[in-house]
Design a protein around this motif. Sequence first.
Motif, mmCIF file in Angstrom:
data_model
loop_
_atom_site.group_PDB
_atom_site.id
_atom_site.type_symbol
_atom_site.label_atom_id
_atom_site.label_comp_id
_atom_site.label_asym_id
_atom_site.label_seq_id
_atom_site.Cartn_x
_atom_site.Cartn_y
_atom_site.Cartn_z
ATOM 1 N N VAL A 160 -4.845 -12.453 -24.456
ATOM 2 C CA VAL A 160 -6.054 -13.190 -24.114
ATOM 3 C C VAL A 160 -6.896 -12.383 -23.125
ATOM 4 C CG1 VAL A 160 -6.927 -15.280 -23.017
ATOM 5 C CG2 VAL A 160 -4.976 -15.415 -24.566
ATOM 6 N N PHE A 161 -6.228 -11.712 -22.186
ATOM 7 C CA PHE A 161 -6.904 -10.891 -21.189
ATOM 8 C C PHE A 161 -6.714 -9.425 -21.558
ATOM 9 C CE2 PHE A 161 -6.054 -14.783 -19.022
ATOM 10 C CZ PHE A 161 -7.016 -14.914 -18.023
ATOM 11 N N SER A 162 -7.730 -8.608 -21.339
ATOM 12 C CA SER A 162 -7.531 -7.163 -21.464
ATOM 13 C C SER A 162 -6.661 -6.721 -20.299
ATOM 14 C CB SER A 162 -8.875 -6.440 -21.422
ATOM 15 O OG SER A 162 -9.418 -6.492 -20.115
ATOM 16 N N ALA A 163 -6.088 -5.535 -20.381
ATOM 17 C CA ALA A 163 -5.261 -5.026 -19.290
ATOM 18 C C ALA A 163 -6.065 -4.947 -17.992
ATOM 19 C CB ALA A 163 -4.689 -3.657 -19.654
ATOM 20 N N GLU A 164 -7.324 -4.547 -18.095
ATOM 21 C CA GLU A 164 -8.177 -4.439 -16.911
ATOM 22 C C GLU A 164 -8.434 -5.808 -16.287
ATOM 23 O OE1 GLU A 164 -8.823 -3.053 -19.879
ATOM 24 O OE2 GLU A 164 -8.647 -0.907 -19.413
ATOM 25 N N GLU A 165 -8.730 -6.805 -17.145
ATOM 26 C CA GLU A 165 -8.960 -8.168 -16.644
ATOM 27 C C GLU A 165 -7.695 -8.724 -15.998
ATOM 28 O OE1 GLU A 165 -12.185 -9.836 -19.902
ATOM 29 O OE2 GLU A 165 -10.056 -9.787 -20.435
ATOM 30 N N ALA A 166 -6.567 -8.537 -16.662
ATOM 31 C CA ALA A 166 -5.297 -9.028 -16.127
ATOM 32 C C ALA A 166 -4.984 -8.370 -14.790
ATOM 33 C CB ALA A 166 -4.168 -8.792 -17.125
ATOM 34 N N ALA A 167 -5.202 -7.064 -14.685
ATOM 35 C CA ALA A 167 -4.931 -6.353 -13.430
ATOM 36 C C ALA A 167 -5.810 -6.874 -12.300
ATOM 37 C CB ALA A 167 -5.118 -4.852 -13.625
ATOM 38 N N ALA A 168 -7.075 -7.133 -12.596
ATOM 39 C CA ALA A 168 -7.991 -7.643 -11.568
ATOM 40 C C ALA A 168 -7.555 -9.015 -11.067
ATOM 41 C CB ALA A 168 -9.417 -7.703 -12.119
ATOM 42 N N VAL A 169 -7.203 -9.914 -12.002
ATOM 43 C CA VAL A 169 -6.775 -11.256 -11.585
ATOM 44 C C VAL A 169 -5.380 -11.200 -10.953
ATOM 45 C CG1 VAL A 169 -6.422 -13.650 -12.309
ATOM 46 C CG2 VAL A 169 -8.228 -12.304 -13.348
ATOM 47 N N ALA A 170 -4.507 -10.323 -11.440
ATOM 48 C CA ALA A 170 -3.178 -10.167 -10.835
ATOM 49 C C ALA A 170 -3.298 -9.667 -9.400
ATOM 50 C CB ALA A 170 -2.321 -9.221 -11.665
ATOM 51 N N ALA A 171 -4.262 -8.802 -9.129
ATOM 52 C CA ALA A 171 -4.479 -8.336 -7.754
ATOM 53 C C ALA A 171 -4.912 -9.507 -6.869
ATOM 54 C CB ALA A 171 -5.518 -7.220 -7.733
ATOM 55 N N LYS A 172 -5.731 -10.394 -7.417
ATOM 56 C CA LYS A 172 -6.126 -11.592 -6.663
ATOM 57 C C LYS A 172 -4.940 -12.539 -6.509
ATOM 58 C CE LYS A 172 -11.027 -11.369 -7.563
ATOM 59 N NZ LYS A 172 -11.425 -11.047 -6.230
ATOM 60 N N TRP A 173 -4.076 -12.601 -7.529
ATOM 61 C CA TRP A 173 -2.841 -13.378 -7.432
ATOM 62 C C TRP A 173 -2.017 -12.868 -6.254
ATOM 63 C CZ3 TRP A 173 2.304 -12.413 -7.216
ATOM 64 C CH2 TRP A 173 3.182 -13.466 -7.489
ATOM 65 N N ALA A 174 -1.874 -11.545 -6.162
ATOM 66 C CA ALA A 174 -1.104 -10.940 -5.070
ATOM 67 C C ALA A 174 -1.743 -11.258 -3.720
ATOM 68 C CB ALA A 174 -0.981 -9.434 -5.284
ATOM 69 N N GLU A 175 -3.068 -11.268 -3.690
ATOM 70 C CA GLU A 175 -3.780 -11.622 -2.455
ATOM 71 C C GLU A 175 -3.467 -13.062 -2.062
ATOM 72 O OE1 GLU A 175 -8.382 -12.430 -1.345
ATOM 73 O OE2 GLU A 175 -7.965 -10.551 -2.426
ATOM 74 N N ALA A 176 -3.473 -13.968 -3.037
ATOM 75 C CA ALA A 176 -3.137 -15.375 -2.766
ATOM 76 C C ALA A 176 -1.688 -15.518 -2.322
ATOM 77 C CB ALA A 176 -3.389 -16.225 -4.006
ATOM 78 N N ALA A 177 -0.835 -14.592 -2.765
ATOM 79 C CA ALA A 177 0.575 -14.602 -2.362
ATOM 80 C C ALA A 177 0.783 -13.847 -1.058
ATOM 81 C CB ALA A 177 1.426 -13.979 -3.475
ATOM 82 N N ALA A 178 -0.324 -13.511 -0.365
ATOM 83 C CA ALA A 178 -0.292 -12.774 0.900
ATOM 84 C C ALA A 178 0.310 -11.383 0.727
ATOM 85 C CB ALA A 178 0.443 -13.571 1.977
ATOM 86 N N ARG A 179 0.064 -10.786 -0.430
ATOM 87 C CA ARG A 179 0.552 -9.451 -0.741
ATOM 88 C C ARG A 179 -0.574 -8.620 -1.359
ATOM 89 N NH1 ARG A 179 4.622 -11.025 1.544
ATOM 90 N NH2 ARG A 179 6.736 -11.150 0.834
ATOM 91 N N PRO A 180 -1.661 -8.344 -0.629
ATOM 92 C CA PRO A 180 -2.785 -7.636 -1.232
ATOM 93 C C PRO A 180 -2.390 -6.265 -1.785
ATOM 94 C CG PRO A 180 -3.150 -8.007 1.126
ATOM 95 C CD PRO A 180 -1.840 -8.616 0.770
ATOM 96 N N VAL A 181 -2.870 -5.973 -2.986
ATOM 97 C CA VAL A 181 -2.579 -4.707 -3.658
ATOM 98 C C VAL A 181 -3.768 -4.357 -4.543
ATOM 99 C CG1 VAL A 181 -0.683 -6.100 -4.596
ATOM 100 C CG2 VAL A 181 -1.306 -4.130 -5.777
ATOM 101 N N PRO A 182 -4.059 -3.075 -4.708
ATOM 102 C CA PRO A 182 -5.198 -2.693 -5.565
ATOM 103 C C PRO A 182 -4.915 -2.935 -7.048
ATOM 104 C CG PRO A 182 -4.104 -0.736 -4.696
ATOM 105 C CD PRO A 182 -3.438 -1.929 -4.065
ATOM 106 N N ALA A 183 -5.938 -3.341 -7.762
ATOM 107 C CA ALA A 183 -5.807 -3.620 -9.194
ATOM 108 C C ALA A 183 -5.377 -2.377 -9.974
ATOM 109 C CB ALA A 183 -7.114 -4.163 -9.749
ATOM 110 N N ASP A 184 -5.807 -1.195 -9.550
ATOM 111 C CA ASP A 184 -5.437 0.042 -10.250
ATOM 112 C C ASP A 184 -3.930 0.252 -10.292
ATOM 113 O OD1 ASP A 184 -8.082 0.530 -10.687
ATOM 114 O OD2 ASP A 184 -8.269 2.063 -9.129
ATOM 115 N N SER A 185 -3.256 -0.116 -9.206
ATOM 116 C CA SER A 185 -1.803 0.024 -9.142
ATOM 117 C C SER A 185 -1.123 -0.877 -10.176
ATOM 118 C CB SER A 185 -1.324 -0.320 -7.729
ATOM 119 O OG SER A 185 0.062 -0.257 -7.643
ATOM 120 N N ILE A 186 -1.648 -2.074 -10.340
ATOM 121 C CA ILE A 186 -1.099 -3.021 -11.313
ATOM 122 C C ILE A 186 -1.423 -2.561 -12.731
ATOM 123 C CG2 ILE A 186 -1.209 -5.411 -12.126
ATOM 124 C CD1 ILE A 186 -1.932 -6.118 -9.152
ATOM 125 N N LEU A 187 -2.630 -2.050 -12.923
ATOM 126 C CA LEU A 187 -3.063 -1.588 -14.242
ATOM 127 C C LEU A 187 -2.135 -0.500 -14.785
ATOM 128 C CD1 LEU A 187 -5.132 -1.830 -16.511
ATOM 129 C CD2 LEU A 187 -6.556 -0.186 -15.273
#
Length: 173
Positions: free
Chosen positions: A110-137
């Motif tokens: 449903v999500f492209s890898a780029e979209e998923a990485a961007a939202v996953a980075a925000k997920w990590a931020e909400a989990a108090a674990r900020p990380v760059p989307a590029d690392s997740i991608l």
Amino acid sequence: MSYRRHLLVARDDRPLPELYALRPYRRAVAGNEPRGDNWQVCSLDSDAGLGDSVALLVEIAAETHTAALLASFMEDDRVAVEGFSGPYGYWQAVLGARRAAGDRVLEPPVFSAEEAAAVAAKWAEAAARPVPADSILEVLRAPVEPSAEAVFEELLNRLGLTGATDTSLAEIG
């Protein structure tokens, strides 16, 4: 689609199998791995019969007051990963969506890898674990080698959920 098992990731003071949201799946619990800072990985057998995974994630996030993840390991060694956090909503990705023998996408997520990485980075931020989307991608695009469990473990590490105990993900389910 056939699944080998499911892993739920959330943070709570109680063991995850004790969550009210998981009461219908208690018979399917195959293990629970504590991680750092009260994060845990709860393994459910393939016969857990998970219905609406989004509703389950929303319920777990509401009960634990933090972000939640669900990883569903497929028979062909792909992993469907879904995440939810109250502030940033839902995301999904498929680890191993591209197979090494031709780099052809098996199922369009449903999500492209780029979209998923961007939202996953925000997920990590909400989990108090900020990380760059590029690392997740990088992980989302990586082949599932040496195993689906190893790639999912790397995703957890990239999301800032390090601190596994002596038990590996392959051993908790």
